[in-house]
Write a protein that holds these residues in place. Structure first.
Motif, PDB file in Angstrom:
ATOM      1  N   ARG A 195     -22.125  44.985 -24.308  1.00  0.00           N
ATOM      2  CA  ARG A 195     -21.004  45.926 -24.319  1.00  0.00           C
ATOM      3  C   ARG A 195     -21.514  47.305 -24.744  1.00  0.00           C
ATOM      4  O   ARG A 195     -22.014  47.485 -25.853  1.00  0.00           O
ATOM      5  N   ASN A 196     -21.422  48.276 -23.835  1.00  0.00           N
ATOM      6  CA  ASN A 196     -21.855  49.632 -24.144  1.00  0.00           C
ATOM      7  C   ASN A 196     -20.730  50.363 -24.880  1.00  0.00           C
ATOM      8  O   ASN A 196     -19.637  50.533 -24.358  1.00  0.00           O
ATOM      9  N   LEU A 197     -21.030  50.796 -26.117  1.00  0.00           N
ATOM     10  CA  LEU A 197     -20.048  51.516 -26.924  1.00  0.00           C
ATOM     11  C   LEU A 197     -20.309  53.016 -26.918  1.00  0.00           C
ATOM     12  O   LEU A 197     -19.641  53.759 -27.641  1.00  0.00           O
ATOM     13  N   ASP A 198     -21.300  53.456 -26.128  1.00  0.00           N
ATOM     14  CA  ASP A 198     -21.677  54.868 -26.109  1.00  0.00           C
ATOM     15  C   ASP A 198     -21.958  55.342 -27.535  1.00  0.00           C
ATOM     16  O   ASP A 198     -21.564  56.429 -27.934  1.00  0.00           O
ATOM     17  N   GLY A 199     -22.633  54.477 -28.293  1.00  0.00           N
ATOM     18  CA  GLY A 199     -22.876  54.771 -29.700  1.00  0.00           C
ATOM     19  C   GLY A 199     -24.117  55.607 -29.933  1.00  0.00           C
ATOM     20  O   GLY A 199     -24.880  55.913 -29.014  1.00  0.00           O
ATOM     21  N   ASN A 200     -24.309  55.951 -31.186  1.00  0.00           N
ATOM     22  CA  ASN A 200     -25.521  56.644 -31.616  1.00  0.00           C
ATOM     23  C   ASN A 200     -25.931  56.033 -32.966  1.00  0.00           C
ATOM     24  O   ASN A 200     -26.029  56.704 -33.972  1.00  0.00           O
ATOM     25  N   ILE A 239     -16.681  40.306 -33.781  1.00  0.00           N
ATOM     26  CA  ILE A 239     -17.774  41.153 -34.250  1.00  0.00           C
ATOM     27  C   ILE A 239     -17.177  42.467 -34.728  1.00  0.00           C
ATOM     28  O   ILE A 239     -16.426  43.117 -33.998  1.00  0.00           O
ATOM     29  N   PHE A 240     -17.513  42.871 -35.944  1.00  0.00           N
ATOM     30  CA  PHE A 240     -17.047  44.140 -36.500  1.00  0.00           C
ATOM     31  C   PHE A 240     -18.247  45.082 -36.556  1.00  0.00           C
ATOM     32  O   PHE A 240     -19.244  44.788 -37.225  1.00  0.00           O
ATOM     33  N   VAL A 241     -18.139  46.210 -35.862  1.00  0.00           N
ATOM     34  CA  VAL A 241     -19.320  47.037 -35.668  1.00  0.00           C
ATOM     35  C   VAL A 241     -18.937  48.513 -35.565  1.00  0.00           C
ATOM     36  O   VAL A 241     -17.942  48.873 -34.931  1.00  0.00           O
ATOM     37  N   ALA A 242     -19.722  49.365 -36.211  1.00  0.00           N
ATOM     38  CA  ALA A 242     -19.516  50.813 -36.128  1.00  0.00           C
ATOM     39  C   ALA A 242     -20.385  51.384 -35.018  1.00  0.00           C
ATOM     40  O   ALA A 242     -21.498  50.910 -34.786  1.00  0.00           O
ATOM     41  N   ASP A 243     -19.879  52.418 -34.340  1.00  0.00           N
ATOM     42  CA  ASP A 243     -20.691  53.084 -33.321  1.00  0.00           C
ATOM     43  C   ASP A 243     -21.345  54.358 -33.851  1.00  0.00           C
ATOM     44  O   ASP A 243     -22.091  55.015 -33.142  1.00  0.00           O
ATOM     45  N   GLU A 244     -21.067  54.700 -35.127  1.00  0.00           N
ATOM     46  CA  GLU A 244     -21.569  55.915 -35.767  1.00  0.00           C
ATOM     47  C   GLU A 244     -21.181  57.173 -34.986  1.00  0.00           C
ATOM     48  O   GLU A 244     -21.822  58.220 -35.095  1.00  0.00           O
ATOM     49  N   ARG A 245     -20.121  57.042 -34.209  1.00  0.00           N
ATOM     50  CA  ARG A 245     -19.508  58.179 -33.522  1.00  0.00           C
ATOM     51  C   ARG A 245     -18.003  58.148 -33.760  1.00  0.00           C
ATOM     52  O   ARG A 245     -17.211  58.228 -32.830  1.00  0.00           O
ATOM     53  N   GLU A 246     -17.628  57.928 -35.019  1.00  0.00           N
ATOM     54  CA  GLU A 246     -16.246  58.049 -35.472  1.00  0.00           C
ATOM     55  C   GLU A 246     -15.351  56.870 -35.130  1.00  0.00           C
ATOM     56  O   GLU A 246     -14.136  57.004 -35.103  1.00  0.00           O
ATOM     57  N   ASP A 287     -16.092  56.932 -39.793  1.00  0.00           N
ATOM     58  CA  ASP A 287     -17.200  57.879 -39.689  1.00  0.00           C
ATOM     59  C   ASP A 287     -18.460  57.340 -40.344  1.00  0.00           C
ATOM     60  O   ASP A 287     -18.411  56.835 -41.470  1.00  0.00           O
ATOM     61  N   GLY A 288     -19.565  57.432 -39.645  1.00  0.00           N
ATOM     62  CA  GLY A 288     -20.861  57.165 -40.244  1.00  0.00           C
ATOM     63  C   GLY A 288     -21.330  55.731 -40.155  1.00  0.00           C
ATOM     64  O   GLY A 288     -20.694  54.851 -39.594  1.00  0.00           O
ATOM     65  N   LYS A 289     -22.508  55.499 -40.756  1.00  0.00           N
ATOM     66  CA  LYS A 289     -23.122  54.177 -40.758  1.00  0.00           C
ATOM     67  C   LYS A 289     -22.416  53.266 -41.757  1.00  0.00           C
ATOM     68  O   LYS A 289     -21.816  53.723 -42.730  1.00  0.00           O
ATOM     69  N   THR A 290     -22.518  51.942 -41.537  1.00  0.00           N
ATOM     70  CA  THR A 290     -21.875  51.008 -42.460  1.00  0.00           C
ATOM     71  C   THR A 290     -22.413  49.610 -42.243  1.00  0.00           C
ATOM     72  O   THR A 290     -22.949  49.276 -41.183  1.00  0.00           O
ATOM     73  N   THR A 291     -22.259  48.789 -43.276  1.00  0.00           N
ATOM     74  CA  THR A 291     -22.539  47.352 -43.203  1.00  0.00           C
ATOM     75  C   THR A 291     -21.280  46.642 -43.671  1.00  0.00           C
ATOM     76  O   THR A 291     -21.079  46.428 -44.871  1.00  0.00           O
TER      77      THR A 291
END
Length: 252
Positions: free
Chosen positions: A142-147, A160-167, A186-190
């Protein structure tokens, strides 16, 4: 021996490089063995917890110092799943270190894996994918267009709970990768999941809690000092490291 005294010292990293000491990764324990990446190398090791003795060691790109240290491993049902820059995803037998499978991914940046009964969840810079435990074959991506550069997914109750680091923070179906909900984040997370909530630290300065099923925000906590560590959950309490102190939060 005094409490807190050193029992043993494990394998040492090489001399610090141009940018200083190598960054360490979090070790994992399973079935009486410690599994960890060896900072400053391209190696993962299995250690005897009583002595620090190396039980086995595996190295990727042995002749290429520019390759990356393994991420935090995931250990489950006799296999150790590891990822590393660039494009590395590998499974080793937990008892012997024998390679079970290896895959070269399309993305250079690969984040720590999460092992589930359905497969191995791997996040890359732009996407999230599920691979088979048996041979690493791709089930879906699954492409989330993340960074994404420094986040790790959490998996619970088929989600699955996941951040894309793009808000954004996403809840994806483990079976298909389809979106169940998305909330601003916003931002990185675990993230950590417990008692029907997913807890995640936003931009290292605020703890947020969301309903697992709907993504509705349950509460937000701002400490007097930053940054905040990822949360730990136990006995109805939330624990976080915050500069020189440890915080324990309970539901008001």
């Amino acid at each position: 021996m005094s409490v807190g005294g050193e029992r043993w010292t494990g394998p040492q990293s090489p001399t610090p490089g141009f940018f200083g000491p190598a960054e360490s990764t979090t070790p994992v324990t399973a079935n009486g063995t410690i599994y960890t990446a060896l900072p400053g190398t391209n190696s993962i090791v299995a250690l005897n917890p009583n002595s620090g003795e190396i039980l086995w060691q595996q190295t990727h790109h042995k002749d290429e110092a520019v390759s990356g240290t393994y991420n935090r491993p995931a250990v489950d049902d006799g296999l150790v799943f590891v990822t590393a820059w660039p494009q590395e995803a590998t499974a080793y037998r937990a008892d012997t270190g024998e390679q079970h499978w290896h895959r070269e991914l399309e993305e250079m940046t690969v984040l720590p894996p999460v092992a589930t009964d359905e497969g191995v969840v791997i996040q890359t810079r732009e996407s999230v994918q599920l691979r088979t435990r048996s041979d690493g074959a791709l089930l879906w991506e699954r492409n989330l267009d993340g960074n994404v550069t420094d986040s790790t997914p959490a998996v619970a109750n088929g989600t699955i709970f996941v951040a894309d680091e793009r808000e954004s923070l996403h809840a994806l179906s483990l079976a298909t990768g389809e979106t169940r909900w998305t909330v601003p984040f916003d931002g990185k997370t675990t993230p950590v999941v417990a008692d029907g909530r997913v807890y995640a630290v936003d931009s290292l300065w605020a703890l947020e809690a969301f309903d697992v099923a709907t993504g509705e925000k349950q509460f937000e906590y701002h400490p007097s000092e930053v940054p905040l560590s990822p949360p730990m959950v136990g006995d109805g309490m939330l624990y976080l490291a915050n500069r020189g102190r440890v915080l324990a939060l309970e539901e008001a």
